[in-house]
Enzyme design. Structure first.
Site, PDB file in Angstrom:
ATOM      1  N   GLU A   1      58.184 108.093  28.786  1.00 38.63           N
ATOM      2  CA  GLU A   1      59.384 107.897  27.972  1.00 38.63           C
ATOM      3  C   GLU A   1      59.781 106.416  28.000  1.00 38.63           C
ATOM      4  OE1 GLU A   1      63.091 109.390  29.607  1.00 38.63           O
ATOM      5  OE2 GLU A   1      63.701 110.099  27.627  1.00 38.63           O
TER       6      GLU A   1
ATOM      7  N   GLY B   1      69.853 112.858  33.310  1.00 40.77           N
ATOM      8  CA  GLY B   1      69.277 111.570  33.697  1.00 40.77           C
ATOM      9  C   GLY B   1      67.764 111.667  33.644  1.00 40.77           C
ATOM     10  N   GLY B   2      67.103 110.806  34.395  1.00 41.86           N
ATOM     11  CA  GLY B   2      65.646 110.772  34.369  1.00 41.86           C
ATOM     12  C   GLY B   2      65.043 111.738  35.389  1.00 41.86           C
TER      13      GLY B   2
ATOM     14  N   TRP C   1      73.949 106.488  31.415  1.00 42.68           N
ATOM     15  CA  TRP C   1      74.820 105.527  30.730  1.00 42.68           C
ATOM     16  C   TRP C   1      74.906 105.733  29.227  1.00 42.68           C
ATOM     17  CZ3 TRP C   1      71.201 103.391  27.672  1.00 42.68           C
ATOM     18  CH2 TRP C   1      69.900 103.343  28.168  1.00 42.68           C
ATOM     19  N   ASN C   2      73.947 106.467  28.643  1.00 39.05           N
ATOM     20  CA  ASN C   2      74.009 106.619  27.184  1.00 39.05           C
ATOM     21  C   ASN C   2      74.872 107.811  26.811  1.00 39.05           C
ATOM     22  OD1 ASN C   2      71.908 108.351  28.229  1.00 39.05           O
ATOM     23  ND2 ASN C   2      71.522 108.867  26.118  1.00 39.05           N
TER      24      ASN C   2
ATOM     25  N   LEU D   1      66.953 116.404  31.269  1.00 44.61           N
ATOM     26  CA  LEU D   1      66.213 115.179  31.587  1.00 44.61           C
ATOM     27  C   LEU D   1      65.626 114.566  30.326  1.00 44.61           C
ATOM     28  CD1 LEU D   1      64.580 116.618  34.832  1.00 44.61           C
ATOM     29  CD2 LEU D   1      66.848 115.622  34.517  1.00 44.61           C
TER      30      LEU D   1
ATOM     31  N   CYS E   1      67.656 111.113  24.573  1.00 46.00           N
ATOM     32  CA  CYS E   1      66.708 112.002  25.244  1.00 46.00           C
ATOM     33  C   CYS E   1      65.826 112.718  24.223  1.00 46.00           C
ATOM     34  CB  CYS E   1      67.456 113.011  26.104  1.00 46.00           C
ATOM     35  SG  CYS E   1      68.707 113.898  25.194  1.00 46.00           S
TER      36      CYS E   1
HETATM   37  P1  NDP Z   1      69.098 107.937  35.879  1.00 44.98           P
HETATM   38  O1  NDP Z   1      68.364 109.158  36.250  1.00 44.98           O
HETATM   39  O2  NDP Z   1      68.703 106.644  36.461  1.00 44.98           O
HETATM   40  O3  NDP Z   1      70.672 108.093  36.237  1.00 44.98           O
HETATM   41  C1  NDP Z   1      71.419 109.219  35.855  1.00 44.98           C
HETATM   42  C2  NDP Z   1      72.639 109.351  36.738  1.00 44.98           C
HETATM   43  O4  NDP Z   1      72.232 109.677  38.068  1.00 44.98           O
HETATM   44  C3  NDP Z   1      73.467 108.073  36.848  1.00 44.98           C
HETATM   45  O5  NDP Z   1      74.847 108.381  36.901  1.00 44.98           O
HETATM   46  C4  NDP Z   1      72.987 107.524  38.182  1.00 44.98           C
HETATM   47  O6  NDP Z   1      73.912 106.639  38.774  1.00 44.98           O
HETATM   48  C5  NDP Z   1      72.853 108.792  38.983  1.00 44.98           C
HETATM   49  N1  NDP Z   1      72.043 108.662  40.194  1.00 44.98           N
HETATM   50  C6  NDP Z   1      71.105 107.718  40.492  1.00 44.98           C
HETATM   51  N2  NDP Z   1      70.574 107.959  41.714  1.00 44.98           N
HETATM   52  C7  NDP Z   1      71.181 109.071  42.203  1.00 44.98           C
HETATM   53  C8  NDP Z   1      71.061 109.822  43.412  1.00 44.98           C
HETATM   54  N3  NDP Z   1      70.215 109.469  44.381  1.00 44.98           N
HETATM   55  N4  NDP Z   1      71.842 110.915  43.574  1.00 44.98           N
HETATM   56  C9  NDP Z   1      72.694 111.299  42.603  1.00 44.98           C
HETATM   57  N5  NDP Z   1      72.871 110.614  41.437  1.00 44.98           N
HETATM   58  C10 NDP Z   1      72.119 109.524  41.231  1.00 44.98           C
HETATM   59  O7  NDP Z   1      69.071 107.914  34.297  1.00 44.98           O
HETATM   60  P2  NDP Z   1      69.285 106.687  33.326  1.00 44.98           P
HETATM   61  O8  NDP Z   1      70.665 106.153  33.538  1.00 44.98           O
HETATM   62  O9  NDP Z   1      68.141 105.772  33.399  1.00 44.98           O
HETATM   63  O10 NDP Z   1      69.285 107.479  31.919  1.00 44.98           O
HETATM   64  C11 NDP Z   1      68.182 107.664  31.164  1.00 44.98           C
HETATM   65  C12 NDP Z   1      67.548 109.033  31.384  1.00 44.98           C
HETATM   66  O11 NDP Z   1      68.454 110.079  31.054  1.00 44.98           O
HETATM   67  C13 NDP Z   1      66.355 109.218  30.471  1.00 44.98           C
HETATM   68  O12 NDP Z   1      65.282 109.824  31.131  1.00 44.98           O
HETATM   69  C14 NDP Z   1      66.898 110.159  29.398  1.00 44.98           C
HETATM   70  O13 NDP Z   1      65.928 110.870  28.697  1.00 44.98           O
HETATM   71  C15 NDP Z   1      67.807 111.023  30.188  1.00 44.98           C
HETATM   72  N6  NDP Z   1      68.755 111.692  29.304  1.00 44.98           N
HETATM   73  C16 NDP Z   1      68.621 113.044  29.072  1.00 44.98           C
HETATM   74  C17 NDP Z   1      69.476 113.715  28.190  1.00 44.98           C
HETATM   75  C18 NDP Z   1      69.395 115.193  27.969  1.00 44.98           C
HETATM   76  O14 NDP Z   1      70.396 115.785  27.521  1.00 44.98           O
HETATM   77  N7  NDP Z   1      68.272 115.863  28.198  1.00 44.98           N
HETATM   78  C19 NDP Z   1      70.495 112.985  27.443  1.00 44.98           C
HETATM   79  C20 NDP Z   1      70.536 111.582  27.739  1.00 44.98           C
HETATM   80  C21 NDP Z   1      69.688 110.980  28.649  1.00 44.98           C
HETATM   81  P3  NDP Z   1      73.774 105.051  38.483  1.00 44.98           P
HETATM   82  O15 NDP Z   1      73.811 104.888  37.006  1.00 44.98           O
HETATM   83  O16 NDP Z   1      74.952 104.513  39.164  1.00 44.98           O
HETATM   84  O17 NDP Z   1      72.452 104.647  39.075  1.00 44.98           O
END
Ligand code: NDP
Length: 488
Positions: free
Chosen positions: A380, A226-227, A149-150, A249, A282
């Site tokens: 984190e 994502g995470g 979301w960010n 991540l 991140c």
């Molecule tokens: P999440 O891992 O919860 O979600 C990331 C994305 O994955 C969302 O679109 C989410 O959908 C989707 N998702 C969730 N479950 C599944 C699944 N089973 N299969 C496929 N897709 C799925 O991350 P956050 O939203 O909590 O974001 C924060 C994280 O992102 C932090 O760890 C941060 O460090 C990392 N991040 C890394 C960056 C980088 O460039 N290295 C940059 C920015 C953030 P939904 O939202 O609908 O659940």
């Protein structure tokens, strides 16, 4: 309420169901979002596959793809103020940051527009006299791009730019939290004139929309941000379609300050390194390693700066910290602080969520120098919390910096050139910033290792991630092909 739609095969759709999006500054619904479920996800992937295999896209030259990306860059630059307002409204990221970041997003599309016709294969000096052999870099196929979301516009640009430059087609899934800017961005894709199906934009929930997308048999590559927990699910999903993956991540990035550093510069960089984007970044420099002799002086500077930060509504230009994106995020931060204090960490400033409405959390500094087992040093937060520890020697600084499962970014502040080089060599992170922090550019590769993922975004390396190598053998002899059972 404002109403948004999915974008599939060049047309806008309402989705299988609708859900409200909350304004993080007030905690109240402000927009009506479409949810993609199995039929919409399948339609988007099939459209992307059709667009990859037939119609105008695969026939376009790389230069023509570049021109489409240039047009998109211009449209993004023009729409930047609207996109910034939407991202601020839907995610709580402050307007000062969304305005600057989205203006820069256009540069990523420009960079990849220019790169499209420079993704080259190679001619090989093969060890056979009657053969010409060369490689072609071909697009890998349908890409599933998933962003958190960010900074959704930015995190999409670093995937879409190289993927489209390489000739792939894309199904992009916005997070269910704050999807408005990406759903609006679909209108720019449409206006730029990409053929239907080349880019499809969905939102929906992870376990349904995200799961179906990442297991889909027609997906060839998954570009995920994502995470680490979700990344594990995504990699497991990729066992279904054997798609390749690139994973961006999280991090627990060390910010290392030696006693010979310019402490004023280091303090400014540390404050923006951890509190910019309300810490939801991140690369947040979330683990301060400060040389023991200057700890008190440096923390005093940081405390004064943190307490002067203006916390207010994200849509005001003067605001320096806005709300967190979700109540879930606020509660996770509060719980990790409490667990760390229970292990002996000491609050220097902040530490408790602000009263509502909205999901506000103040800049927080947590001194963990006497609490090496505090979760604040390992986990984190993804919020405005700086965890502090100390070191005596360069070796200890390196050992502590590398004592993490993550490996995304690091910062080193010192006036010694030789020490800077030793630290650069010793630190295990994908990005090292020396006497600066948080600088990014489309020209520079970005990414990590360990729990921070693999693959690179930015630079030529990212475009190559979206290609596969085809090796071509061409026989130059007019002589008849000899007996096949004699190898030569
Ligand atoms: P999440 O891992 O919860 O979600 C990331 C994305 O994955 C969302 O679109 C989410 O959908 C989707 N998702 C969730 N479950 C599944 C699944 N089973 N299969 C496929 N897709 C799925 O991350 P956050 O939203 O909590 O974001 C924060 C994280 O992102 C932090 O760890 C941060 O460090 C990392 N991040 C890394 C960056 C980088 O460039 N290295 C940059 C920015 C953030 P939904 O939202 O609908 O659940």
């Amino acid at each position: 309420m404002d109403r948004f739609q999915l974008y599939i095969d060049g047309a806008f759709h309402d989705g299988a169901a609708r859900f409200p999006s909350l304004d993080p500054a007030t905690g109240t619904p402000w927009a009506d979002m479409p949810e993609a479920r199995a039929p919409e996800v399948d339609a988007a992937v099939q459209a992307a596959h059709r667009a990859f295999t037939s119609g105008p896209w695969p026939k376009m030259t790389a230069s023509q793809r570049g021109r489409l990306l240039l047009k998109l860059a211009d449209l993004v630059a023009e729409a930047a103020p609207d996109l910034a307002r939407l991202e601020t409204r839907d995610t709580g990221k402050i307007i000062r940051e969304t305005t600057a970041q989205i203006a820069y997003v256009a540069e990523y599309y420009r960079y990849y527009a220019g790169l499209a016709d420079k993704i080259e294969g190679a001619h090989l000096p093969i060890d056979k006299p009657d053969m010409e052999v060369w490689t072609r870099r071909e697009p890998v196929g349908v890409v599933a791009a998933i962003v958190p979301w960010n900074s959704q516009l930015f995190l999409s640009a670093v995937k879409l730019g190289p993927a489209l430059a390489a000739g792939c087609t894309v199904v992009l899934k916005a997070s269910e939290d704050g999807p408005a800017p990406l759903l609006h961005f679909a209108r720019l894709i449409h206006a730029a004139g990409f053929p239907p199906g080349v880019v499809n934009i969905l939102t929906g929930f992870g376990p349904t929309c995200g799961h179906i997308l990442t297991t889909h048999p027609r997906v060839a590559h998954i570009a995920f941000t994502g995470g680490p927990g979700t990344a594990r699910a995504v990699v497991r999903n990729s066992a279904e379609n054997l798609a390749s993956t690139s994973l961006e991540l999280g991090g627990k990035s060390p910010f290392i300050v030696f006693d010979d550093a310019d402490l004023d510069s280091a303090a400014n960089a540390q404050v923006s390194g951890i509190f910019a984007a309300t810490g939801q970044s991140c690369v947040a420099g979330s683990r301060l390693l400060v040389q023991a002799g200057i700890k008190d002086a440096f923390l005093a500077r940081l405390k004064a700066k943190a307490e002067a930060i203006r916390i207010a509504s994200p849509d005001e230009m003067e605001t320096e910290i806005g709300p967190l994106c979700t109540a879930r995020q606020r509660d996770h931060i509060a719980a990790t602080i409490a667990a760390s204090v229970a292990r002996g960490a000491k609050l220097v400033t902040g530490g408790a969520a602000l009263p509502g409405p909205g999901f506000y959390f103040p800049p927080t500094i947590l001194d963990c120098s006497a609490a090496p087992d505090a979760p604040a040093l390992a986990d984190e937060f993804f919020g405005p919390v700086l965890s502090v520890t100390t070191f005596e020697t360069e070796d200890e600084a390196l050992a502590k910096a590398n004592d993490t499962a993550y490996g995304l970014a690091s910062g080193v502040f010192t006036r010694s050139l030789t020490r800077a080089h030793r630290m650069i060599r010793g630190i295990r992170t994908g990005v090292v910033w020396v006497n600066t922090y948080r600088a990014v550019s489309p020209i520079a590769p970005f990414g990590g290792h360990g729990l921070s993922g693999h693959g690179r975004e930015g630079g030529l390396a990212a475009a190559l991630d979206y290609t596969t190598t085809k090796t071509v053998w061409l026989r130059t002899s007019d002589d008849p092909i000899p007996d096949p059972f004699i190898m030569r």
